[in-house]
Scaffold this motif. Structure first.
Motif, PDB file in Angstrom:
ATOM      1  N   ALA A 145       0.935  -1.312   0.226  1.00  0.00           N
ATOM      2  CA  ALA A 145       0.071  -0.028   0.161  1.00  0.00           C
ATOM      3  C   ALA A 145       0.855   1.369  -0.022  1.00  0.00           C
ATOM      4  N   VAL A 146       2.022   1.199   0.675  1.00  0.00           N
ATOM      5  CA  VAL A 146       2.733   2.476   0.895  1.00  0.00           C
ATOM      6  C   VAL A 146       3.508   2.489  -0.587  1.00  0.00           C
ATOM      7  N   ILE A 147       3.869   1.703  -1.236  1.00  0.00           N
ATOM      8  CA  ILE A 147       4.600   1.753  -2.514  1.00  0.00           C
ATOM      9  C   ILE A 147       3.432   2.296  -3.355  1.00  0.00           C
ATOM     10  N   ALA A 148       2.212   1.809  -3.535  1.00  0.00           N
ATOM     11  CA  ALA A 148       1.121   2.388  -4.295  1.00  0.00           C
ATOM     12  C   ALA A 148       0.997   3.681  -4.128  1.00  0.00           C
ATOM     13  N   LEU A 149       0.833   4.101  -2.756  1.00  0.00           N
ATOM     14  CA  LEU A 149       0.935   5.584  -2.435  1.00  0.00           C
ATOM     15  C   LEU A 149       2.094   6.469  -3.055  1.00  0.00           C
ATOM     16  N   LEU A 150       3.130   5.851  -3.035  1.00  0.00           N
ATOM     17  CA  LEU A 150       4.383   6.427  -3.600  1.00  0.00           C
ATOM     18  C   LEU A 150       4.343   6.678  -4.989  1.00  0.00           C
ATOM     19  N   ARG A 151       3.703   5.904  -5.706  1.00  0.00           N
ATOM     20  CA  ARG A 151       3.470   5.804  -7.004  1.00  0.00           C
ATOM     21  C   ARG A 151       2.337   7.251  -7.411  1.00  0.00           C
ATOM     22  N   VAL A 152       1.213   6.915  -6.548  1.00  0.00           N
ATOM     23  CA  VAL A 152       0.391   8.099  -6.953  1.00  0.00           C
ATOM     24  C   VAL A 152       1.108   9.447  -6.720  1.00  0.00           C
ATOM     25  N   ALA A 153       1.553   9.623  -5.595  1.00  0.00           N
ATOM     26  CA  ALA A 153       2.503  10.965  -5.424  1.00  0.00           C
ATOM     27  C   ALA A 153       3.398  11.303  -6.480  1.00  0.00           C
ATOM     28  N   GLU A 154       3.996  10.295  -7.141  1.00  0.00           N
ATOM     29  CA  GLU A 154       4.863  10.517  -8.322  1.00  0.00           C
ATOM     30  C   GLU A 154       4.196  11.315  -9.491  1.00  0.00           C
ATOM     31  N   SER A 155       2.927  10.451  -9.682  1.00  0.00           N
ATOM     32  CA  SER A 155       2.024  10.960 -10.646  1.00  0.00           C
ATOM     33  C   SER A 155       1.620  12.168 -10.405  1.00  0.00           C
ATOM     34  N   ARG A 156       1.343  12.544  -9.375  1.00  0.00           N
ATOM     35  CA  ARG A 156       0.735  14.120  -9.183  1.00  0.00           C
ATOM     36  C   ARG A 156       1.946  15.101  -9.246  1.00  0.00           C
ATOM     37  N   LEU A 157       3.019  14.659  -8.883  1.00  0.00           N
ATOM     38  CA  LEU A 157       4.105  15.671  -8.841  1.00  0.00           C
ATOM     39  C   LEU A 157       4.438  15.955 -10.255  1.00  0.00           C
ATOM     40  N   THR A 158       4.533  15.043 -10.943  1.00  0.00           N
ATOM     41  CA  THR A 158       4.754  15.035 -12.345  1.00  0.00           C
ATOM     42  C   THR A 158       3.997  16.005 -13.096  1.00  0.00           C
ATOM     43  N   ARG A 159       2.677  15.819 -12.915  1.00  0.00           N
ATOM     44  CA  ARG A 159       1.596  16.453 -13.478  1.00  0.00           C
ATOM     45  C   ARG A 159       1.760  17.923 -13.079  1.00  0.00           C
ATOM     46  N   GLN A 160       1.929  18.164 -11.661  1.00  0.00           N
ATOM     47  CA  GLN A 160       2.111  19.627 -11.314  1.00  0.00           C
ATOM     48  C   GLN A 160       3.130  20.376 -12.066  1.00  0.00           C
ATOM     49  N   ARG A 161       4.485  19.858 -11.942  1.00  0.00           N
ATOM     50  CA  ARG A 161       5.766  20.116 -12.395  1.00  0.00           C
ATOM     51  C   ARG A 161       5.737  20.685 -14.014  1.00  0.00           C
ATOM     52  N   LEU A 162       5.122  19.504 -14.692  1.00  0.00           N
ATOM     53  CA  LEU A 162       5.025  19.797 -15.888  1.00  0.00           C
ATOM     54  C   LEU A 162       4.010  20.912 -16.317  1.00  0.00           C
ATOM     55  N   THR A 163       2.853  20.900 -15.410  1.00  0.00           N
ATOM     56  CA  THR A 163       1.877  22.115 -15.945  1.00  0.00           C
ATOM     57  C   THR A 163       2.778  23.171 -16.002  1.00  0.00           C
ATOM     58  N   GLU A 164       3.518  23.440 -15.009  1.00  0.00           N
ATOM     59  CA  GLU A 164       4.430  24.753 -14.804  1.00  0.00           C
ATOM     60  C   GLU A 164       5.179  25.050 -15.927  1.00  0.00           C
ATOM     61  N   TYR A 165       5.699  23.917 -16.628  1.00  0.00           N
ATOM     62  CA  TYR A 165       6.452  24.141 -17.702  1.00  0.00           C
ATOM     63  C   TYR A 165       5.309  24.397 -18.870  1.00  0.00           C
ATOM     64  N   ALA A 166       4.226  23.806 -19.051  1.00  0.00           N
ATOM     65  CA  ALA A 166       3.475  24.328 -20.007  1.00  0.00           C
ATOM     66  C   ALA A 166       2.685  25.727 -19.992  1.00  0.00           C
ATOM     67  N   ALA A 167       2.729  26.155 -18.579  1.00  0.00           N
ATOM     68  CA  ALA A 167       2.402  27.608 -18.520  1.00  0.00           C
ATOM     69  C   ALA A 167       3.722  28.357 -19.272  1.00  0.00           C
ATOM     70  N   ALA A 168       4.619  27.824 -19.138  1.00  0.00           N
ATOM     71  CA  ALA A 168       5.974  28.594 -19.890  1.00  0.00           C
ATOM     72  C   ALA A 168       6.053  28.238 -21.355  1.00  0.00           C
ATOM     73  N   GLY A 169       5.201  27.513 -21.775  1.00  0.00           N
ATOM     74  CA  GLY A 169       5.113  27.086 -23.268  1.00  0.00           C
ATOM     75  C   GLY A 169       5.775  25.919 -23.756  1.00  0.00           C
ATOM     76  N   TRP A 170       6.187  25.146 -22.818  1.00  0.00           N
ATOM     77  CA  TRP A 170       7.128  23.850 -23.265  1.00  0.00           C
ATOM     78  C   TRP A 170       6.293  22.809 -23.681  1.00  0.00           C
ATOM     79  N   PHE A 171       5.064  22.770 -22.964  1.00  0.00           N
ATOM     80  CA  PHE A 171       4.033  21.359 -23.275  1.00  0.00           C
ATOM     81  C   PHE A 171       2.677  22.144 -23.733  1.00  0.00           C
ATOM     82  N   THR A 172       1.862  21.296 -24.239  1.00  0.00           N
ATOM     83  CA  THR A 172       0.631  21.565 -24.172  1.00  0.00           C
ATOM     84  C   THR A 172      -0.122  20.736 -23.298  1.00  0.00           C
TER      85      THR A 172
END
Length: 428
Positions: free
Chosen positions: A326-353
């Motif tokens: 269960a802890v490992i599954a939560l870590l994977r979910v946290a990685e996914s959310r962190l990736t989305r947020q950080r790439l969203t910030e790059y999207a705001a700067a024009g690097w991703f759609t």
């Protein structure tokens, strides 16, 4: 196509406040906490805020820039791999004779082959856990060799010293003391020392709890592999009914508990991974000591199971295994959310759609993208794009943590260039 997300000056530094939605979501998970004074803007896309697309001039320039991979072969990583290899070579002269003396040649061969089965289960788990942001293969090889050879050799050297320094308390026989105190203390220290070296010498690749679990599982898998050779081989060499004894040993260690050592050492890796978010040497050493405690307790609890083994296995060990999963599954979910947020910030700067961010932030989206790219012969390019984008998200997390900012910003620039080149390769 232009972006309707508010833009910012590329020179914005710490204290920059991005658009309200990005600011509110800057800490999407407990794995990625960012202090307000460390927050800084993502660099602008060279096209001036446009969403990325075919840009031949820029793509040509990027292709011609032969840049090394971010976080490449640093001096620490070279020292780690070279030193680990040297220690493993020396350790073989202690470990191999010890195994052969207890198993004989035939027992060693049978034990080696049988031990590959539980080892495969552990390494498959490592592969699954590590799929989101894979660690460098050379570091995983170091971790495995440390577990299989160096930590075993260290255990053989330290155990006699420990036995002389710490005698069993009154009323406790030496065998019980060795199983419940000596083995957990010495073995977990020897295994976890490899984790500490990884954190100190390969810091760019050990920056969170998932990394800690991946490296810990790999070290523990190596240790259990060598230990299983000993147990399985001894069942052949030291028994009048070798077939039956081997079957019992394999069922207990290969079927019922292939992840026992991984869970023990994984608890240390988890705690060291949490400490890695701060990057302070004192905190790292403290986390190493603290992280040994649950590993030693779990190890001792496992070795303490006796006549009521089955009941304790069902009531204690199975819940521990489920909790670890269960802890490992939560870590994977946290990685996914962190990736989305950080790439969203790059999207705001024009690097991703926005569509690219949605695709890159979920396992399903990634798989669909790779299948789509394979349909016209660009599967490898899409995998490279996905990997580069994920690494970029974690580089940004390191920048926002406030540690070694200038160094990680250089990595960021290299990774952004690589992503642009990956996208261009997909379009041609």
């Amino acid at each position: 196509m232009t972006s309707n997300v508010p833009q910012h000056d590329p020179s914005d530094g710490p204290g920059f406040r991005p658009p309200a939605r990005l600011w509110q979501e800057r800490n999407p998970t407990w794995m990625g906490q960012v202090q307000d004074h460390h927050y800084r803007a993502a660099p602008e896309h060279p096209a001036g805020g446009s969403h990325p697309g075919p840009q031949p001039a820029l793509a040509s320039a990027l292709r011609s820039a032969a840049l090394p991979a971010p976080g490449g072969r640093s001096a620490g990583v070279v020292l780690l791999v070279a030193g680990g290899g040297a220690l493993a070579f020396a350790g073989l002269f202690l470990v191999l004779p010890y195994l052969l003396a207890n198993t004989g040649l035939a027992g060693f061969v049978v034990g080696f082959v049988a031990s590959l089965i539980p080892l495969t289960a552990v390494l498959l788990a490592v592969f699954v856990i590590d799929r989101w942001e894979p660690e460098p293969k050379r570091l995983l090889v170091f971790a495995f060799i440390w577990g299989a050879v160096v930590s075993v050799a260290a255990t053989l050297v330290i155990q006699p010293v420990f036995a002389m320094a710490a005698a069993p308390p009154p009323g406790v026989d030496y065998r019980t003391f060795a199983l419940t105190v000596q083995a957990p203390v010495v073995e977990e220290f020897a295994k976890s020392l490899g984790l500490l070296l990884l954190l100190l010498l390969a810091r760019k690749h050990f920056d969170g709890p998932v990394d800690g679990v991946v490296f810990a599982f790999t070290i523990a898998g190596g240790f259990a592999f060598t230990e299983n050779i000993l147990y399985f081989g001894s069942a052949i060499a030291q028994s009048s009914t070798p077939g039956a004894d081997l079957a019992v040993a394999f069922f207990l260690r290969g079927v019922m508990s292939p992840f026992a050592h991984a869970i023990f050492t994984g608890s240390t890796g988890l705690i060291l991974g949490l400490a890695a978010r701060r990057w302070r040497v004192g905190l790292t050493l403290g986390a190493f000591i603290v992280g040994l405690v649950p590993a030693m307790i779990l190890h001792s609890t496992w070795n303490s199971m006796g006549q009521d083994f089955l009941a304790q296995y069902v009531l204690v060990q199975v819940p521990i295994f489920l909790l670890a999963a269960a802890v490992i599954a939560l870590l994977r979910v946290a990685e996914s959310r962190l990736t989305r947020q950080r790439l969203t910030e790059y999207a705001a700067a024009g690097w991703f759609t926005p569509a690219e961010v949605s695709m890159l932030a979920t396992g399903r989206g990634r798989r669909q993208a790779v299948r789509w790219a394979k349909s016209f012969g660009h599967g490898a390019q899409m995998k490279s794009f996905v990997g580069s984008a994920t690494e970029l998200a974690f580089i940004r997390q390191r920048i926002l943590s406030g540690r070694n900012v200038a160094e990680h910003q250089r990595d960021e620039q290299q990774q952004l260039r690589r992503i642009a080149a990956d996208r261009d390769a997909l379009l041609h």
